[in-house]
Motif scaffolding. Sequence first.
Motif, PDB file in Angstrom:
ATOM      1  N   ILE A 201       0.807  -1.636  -0.189  1.00 24.65           N
ATOM      2  CA  ILE A 201      -0.166   0.137  -0.310  1.00 24.65           C
ATOM      3  C   ILE A 201       0.311   1.466  -0.215  1.00 24.65           C
ATOM      4  N   LEU A 202       1.825   1.622   1.027  1.00 25.78           N
ATOM      5  CA  LEU A 202       2.662   2.413   1.148  1.00 25.78           C
ATOM      6  C   LEU A 202       3.673   2.889   0.306  1.00 25.78           C
ATOM      7  N   ASP A 203       3.581   1.177  -0.506  1.00 27.71           N
ATOM      8  CA  ASP A 203       4.672   1.793  -1.592  1.00 27.71           C
ATOM      9  C   ASP A 203       3.881   2.284  -3.594  1.00 27.71           C
ATOM     10  N   ARG A 204       2.990   2.112  -3.354  1.00 27.07           N
ATOM     11  CA  ARG A 204       2.156   3.221  -4.286  1.00 27.07           C
ATOM     12  C   ARG A 204       1.476   4.824  -3.734  1.00 27.07           C
ATOM     13  N   GLY A 205       3.124   5.096  -2.874  1.00 29.50           N
ATOM     14  CA  GLY A 205       2.607   6.332  -2.349  1.00 29.50           C
ATOM     15  C   GLY A 205       1.060   6.666  -1.506  1.00 29.50           C
ATOM     16  N   LEU A 206       0.253   5.408  -0.922  1.00 29.89           N
ATOM     17  CA  LEU A 206      -0.753   5.694  -0.903  1.00 29.89           C
ATOM     18  C   LEU A 206      -0.548   6.054   0.904  1.00 29.89           C
ATOM     19  N   VAL A 207      -1.917   6.408   1.441  1.00 24.13           N
ATOM     20  CA  VAL A 207      -1.281   6.773   3.698  1.00 24.13           C
ATOM     21  C   VAL A 207      -2.785   5.919   3.896  1.00 24.13           C
TER      22      VAL A 207
END
Length: 142
Positions: free
Chosen positions: A42-48
């Motif tokens: 999730i974080l690798d996609r720039g999502l929080v």
Amino acid sequence: MKRTILAGVFGLMALPAMAQEAVTYPFNGTFGDATFAVESAILDRGLVIDLTSHVGEMLNRTGADVGSDVKIFEEADIFLFCSATLSRDVMEADPMNIAHCPYGVFVAEREGEVMVGHRTYPEGEMQKVQALLDEIVQDALE
């Protein structure tokens, strides 16, 4: 007759939504490894991640309080998040797609098996969200 038709229409409007299906995949590793992999994907996609819901802990903690001795999951977490770009896209198409936000990916351990998954979404614009969730899960499985 008109009243009967109107009563039928309003009666249908009051029915609950049908239960949503889930897509699950077995995870070859521990629950901790799976949660780390999902969080990273999730974080690798720039999502929080807005919230990590510890559903398994809650169910295990409250079972006796509600008169149940059934252990549903050893552990279970749900990672909740949104994508500003994707959410805008699906809600511009239909503002009522707000009902599907935030999006979630879950990790659960049951009977010694760890699984990762997400709910399914209706046909149309929400398939974009389902595709994102499946990409996240597939990344976590690698």
